[in-house]
Scaffold this motif. Structure first.
Motif, mmCIF file in Angstrom:
data_model
loop_
_atom_site.group_PDB
_atom_site.id
_atom_site.type_symbol
_atom_site.label_atom_id
_atom_site.label_comp_id
_atom_site.label_asym_id
_atom_site.label_seq_id
_atom_site.Cartn_x
_atom_site.Cartn_y
_atom_site.Cartn_z
ATOM 1 N N ASP A 1 0.837 -1.191 0.000
ATOM 2 C CA ASP A 1 0.000 0.000 0.000
ATOM 3 C C ASP A 1 0.876 1.247 0.000
ATOM 4 O O ASP A 1 2.050 1.215 0.357
ATOM 5 C CB ASP A 1 -0.987 0.009 1.165
ATOM 6 N N LYS A 2 0.260 2.326 -0.448
ATOM 7 C CA LYS A 2 0.946 3.615 -0.494
ATOM 8 C C LYS A 2 -0.020 4.688 -0.067
ATOM 9 O O LYS A 2 -1.154 4.745 -0.545
ATOM 10 C CB LYS A 2 1.471 3.905 -1.898
ATOM 11 N N ALA A 3 0.427 5.543 0.837
ATOM 12 C CA ALA A 3 -0.380 6.672 1.304
ATOM 13 C C ALA A 3 0.503 7.897 1.335
ATOM 14 O O ALA A 3 1.442 7.972 2.133
ATOM 15 C CB ALA A 3 -0.966 6.391 2.688
ATOM 16 N N GLY A 4 0.231 8.846 0.449
ATOM 17 C CA GLY A 4 1.077 10.023 0.366
ATOM 18 C C GLY A 4 2.463 9.636 -0.109
ATOM 19 O O GLY A 4 2.636 9.024 -1.158
ATOM 20 N N LEU A 5 3.469 9.960 0.683
ATOM 21 C CA LEU A 5 4.852 9.679 0.308
ATOM 22 C C LEU A 5 5.340 8.323 0.783
ATOM 23 O O LEU A 5 6.400 7.857 0.358
ATOM 24 C CB LEU A 5 5.774 10.769 0.889
ATOM 25 N N ILE A 6 4.613 7.688 1.674
ATOM 26 C CA ILE A 6 5.096 6.462 2.302
ATOM 27 C C ILE A 6 4.426 5.237 1.698
ATOM 28 O O ILE A 6 3.207 5.171 1.567
ATOM 29 C CB ILE A 6 4.856 6.493 3.824
ATOM 30 N N GLY A 7 5.249 4.251 1.317
ATOM 31 C CA GLY A 7 4.755 2.980 0.805
ATOM 32 C C GLY A 7 5.215 1.842 1.685
ATOM 33 O O GLY A 7 6.239 1.938 2.381
ATOM 34 N N VAL B 1 19.152 14.842 3.609
ATOM 35 C CA VAL B 1 19.480 13.445 3.902
ATOM 36 C C VAL B 1 18.320 12.669 4.528
ATOM 37 O O VAL B 1 18.400 11.448 4.659
ATOM 38 C CB VAL B 1 20.700 13.367 4.841
ATOM 39 N N LEU B 2 17.257 13.356 4.952
ATOM 40 C CA LEU B 2 16.171 12.645 5.637
ATOM 41 C C LEU B 2 15.527 11.559 4.787
ATOM 42 O O LEU B 2 15.339 10.426 5.262
ATOM 43 C CB LEU B 2 15.111 13.645 6.104
ATOM 44 N N PRO B 3 15.142 11.836 3.519
ATOM 45 C CA PRO B 3 14.534 10.764 2.717
ATOM 46 C C PRO B 3 15.455 9.564 2.538
ATOM 47 O O PRO B 3 15.019 8.418 2.627
ATOM 48 C CB PRO B 3 14.244 11.459 1.380
ATOM 49 N N ALA B 4 16.735 9.824 2.281
ATOM 50 C CA ALA B 4 17.676 8.720 2.092
ATOM 51 C C ALA B 4 17.805 7.886 3.355
ATOM 52 O O ALA B 4 17.856 6.655 3.307
ATOM 53 C CB ALA B 4 19.039 9.260 1.659
ATOM 54 N N ARG B 5 17.863 8.543 4.505
ATOM 55 C CA ARG B 5 17.964 7.803 5.767
ATOM 56 C C ARG B 5 16.726 6.956 6.015
ATOM 57 O O ARG B 5 16.813 5.832 6.515
ATOM 58 C CB ARG B 5 18.166 8.787 6.921
ATOM 59 N N PHE B 6 15.560 7.513 5.659
ATOM 60 C CA PHE B 6 14.325 6.753 5.836
ATOM 61 C C PHE B 6 14.359 5.475 5.001
ATOM 62 O O PHE B 6 14.001 4.392 5.469
ATOM 63 C CB PHE B 6 13.126 7.617 5.437
ATOM 64 N N ASN B 7 14.801 5.583 3.742
ATOM 65 C CA ASN B 7 14.816 4.423 2.849
ATOM 66 C C ASN B 7 15.945 3.454 3.144
ATOM 67 O O ASN B 7 15.927 2.318 2.664
ATOM 68 C CB ASN B 7 14.900 4.891 1.391
ATOM 69 N N GLN B 8 16.930 3.884 3.890
ATOM 70 C CA GLN B 8 18.037 2.992 4.250
ATOM 71 C C GLN B 8 17.668 2.035 5.378
ATOM 72 O O GLN B 8 18.410 1.089 5.644
ATOM 73 C CB GLN B 8 19.267 3.818 4.638
ATOM 74 N N ARG B 9 16.544 2.304 6.025
ATOM 75 C CA ARG B 9 16.117 1.388 7.091
ATOM 76 C C ARG B 9 15.833 0.026 6.487
ATOM 77 O O ARG B 9 15.146 -0.099 5.472
ATOM 78 C CB ARG B 9 14.872 1.916 7.784
ATOM 79 N N LYS B 10 16.348 -1.000 7.103
ATOM 80 C CA LYS B 10 16.183 -2.357 6.597
ATOM 81 C C LYS B 10 14.773 -2.881 6.882
ATOM 82 O O LYS B 10 14.128 -2.466 7.846
ATOM 83 C CB LYS B 10 17.211 -3.286 7.238
ATOM 84 N N LEU C 1 10.068 5.561 1.275
ATOM 85 C CA LEU C 1 9.613 6.908 0.993
ATOM 86 C C LEU C 1 9.813 7.212 -0.489
ATOM 87 O O LEU C 1 10.855 6.899 -1.066
ATOM 88 C CB LEU C 1 10.401 7.910 1.844
ATOM 89 N N ASP C 2 8.812 7.821 -1.116
ATOM 90 C CA ASP C 2 8.874 8.178 -2.534
ATOM 91 C C ASP C 2 9.686 9.457 -2.693
ATOM 92 O O ASP C 2 9.152 10.568 -2.654
ATOM 93 C CB ASP C 2 7.453 8.358 -3.077
ATOM 94 N N GLU C 3 10.990 9.293 -2.898
ATOM 95 C CA GLU C 3 11.886 10.454 -2.976
ATOM 96 C C GLU C 3 11.624 11.314 -4.205
ATOM 97 O O GLU C 3 11.850 12.531 -4.192
ATOM 98 C CB GLU C 3 13.343 9.977 -2.980
ATOM 99 N N GLN C 4 11.145 10.715 -5.282
ATOM 100 C CA GLN C 4 10.961 11.462 -6.530
ATOM 101 C C GLN C 4 9.876 12.530 -6.416
ATOM 102 O O GLN C 4 9.884 13.517 -7.148
ATOM 103 C CB GLN C 4 10.619 10.500 -7.672
#
Length: 303
Positions: free
Chosen positions: A96-102, A148-157, A136-139
């Motif tokens: 699912d995807k809501a806003g920027l977060i999937g 760096v916040l979006p990249a850090r969010f997506n780096q979470r395993k 997080l949908d960085e695009q």
């Protein structure tokens, strides 16, 4: 100096967006797919894997809050099958995807079905294990490219998660309980921003059979939730002769309602749902629309 202040401001704004998106998505995800009430109870309780005859494949699509840009969209695919007399297996892929977060969740299931040898009574136990990953949908973020916040969010395993469920069934009565998101249940999921479900309790009773002109199955369920009020659901599923047509109606304690209509043709069952929003948000958000296709294959005549 000004550039530094602007970058810092954007970072703060993004953090706030993440927080509010997480809260909104949590409220969205506490509302289950309509198909889980009757036709695909496996997706809410792993004990139902392989409970019915044959291999059941379900594909669901739901769009929530259609009047709001970036509204939650959910897609799910699941399958279950009883491989031997007492053992069922299943898989469940949920995105699912809501806003920027999937979010993507992939689960495999093992279920054990224990006959009690009295009037077709059975106890069922099931457990699912798998992985959940948020992204997080960085695009689509409007911010400084060096943030760096979006990249850090997506780096979470991604992390291992699981569900556990039990059920007691007779020819007419079904009692069940489930613990979804076991990592959250044991308070070991401090970073997950979505899915507030903590437990499920439900009871239903069938009146009539598939040979009757009309059969109904009233149901009541209680869903525990994290950070928001618990929710109870009450309603029924009405089926015409040989399950040709089904009509579902459920009322939820958050003052919303779900309506569904399904059509059965040979091995295919297609069902559509509409869920009204909370009483104070209906005009602003619009309703939820869902469609589900169920395919039944490899019917097992041993049962």
């Amino acid at each position: 100096m000004i550039k530094s202040i602007l970058q810092h401001s954007v970072s703060i704004i993004l953090t706030v967006i993440f927080m509010f998106t997480g809260v909104g998505e949590s409220r969205a995800q506490i509302r289950p797919l309509g198909t889980q009430y009757y036709e695909n109870q496996y997706i809410s309780n792993p004990a139902f894997a392989g409970m019915d005859q044959g291999m059941n494949i379900n594909m669901s699509y739901r769009n929530q809050w259609r009047a709001i840009p970036g509204s939650p969209v959910t897609m799910a695919v699941s399958g279950d099958y009883r491989v031997v007399d007492k053992v069922g297996v299943g898989f469940n892929v949920y995105n699912d995807k809501a806003g920027l977060i999937g979010r993507t969740r992939v689960m495999g299931t093992y279920a054990y079905h224990l006959p009690l040898n009295i009037d077709n009574r059975e106890l069922h136990f099931g457990i699912s294990l798998g992985v959940m990953k948020q992204r997080l949908d960085e695009q689509n973020i409007i911010a400084n490219p060096d943030d760096v916040l979006p990249a850090r969010f997506n780096q979470r395993k991604g992390y291992v998660d699981g569900d556990f469920g039990m059920a007691y069934t007779t020819e007419r009565l079904t009692l069940q309980g489930a613990l979804p998101n076991l990592k959250k249940f044991f308070n070991k999921d401090n970073q997950n921003t979505v899915d507030g479900s903590t437990y499920l309790l439900a009871m239903s009773y069938k009146i009539g059979t598939t040979l009757d002109v009309v059969s109904i199955e009233p149901k009541i369920s209680f869903r525990g939730a994290k950070d928001i009020d618990n929710i109870w659901d009450i309603g029924t599923n009405l089926k015409m002769e040989n399950n040709l047509i089904s009509i579902l109606g459920m009322y939820h304690s958050d003052k919303s309602s779900t309506f569904g209509v399904g059509l059965n043709y040979e091995n295919f069952f297609i069902q559509g749902f509409y869920t009204s929003q909370l009483a104070g948000e209906r005009q602003r958000t619009g309703g939820d629309f869902e469609i589900n296709l169920k395919i039944n294959l490899l019917k097992d005549q041993r049962r």
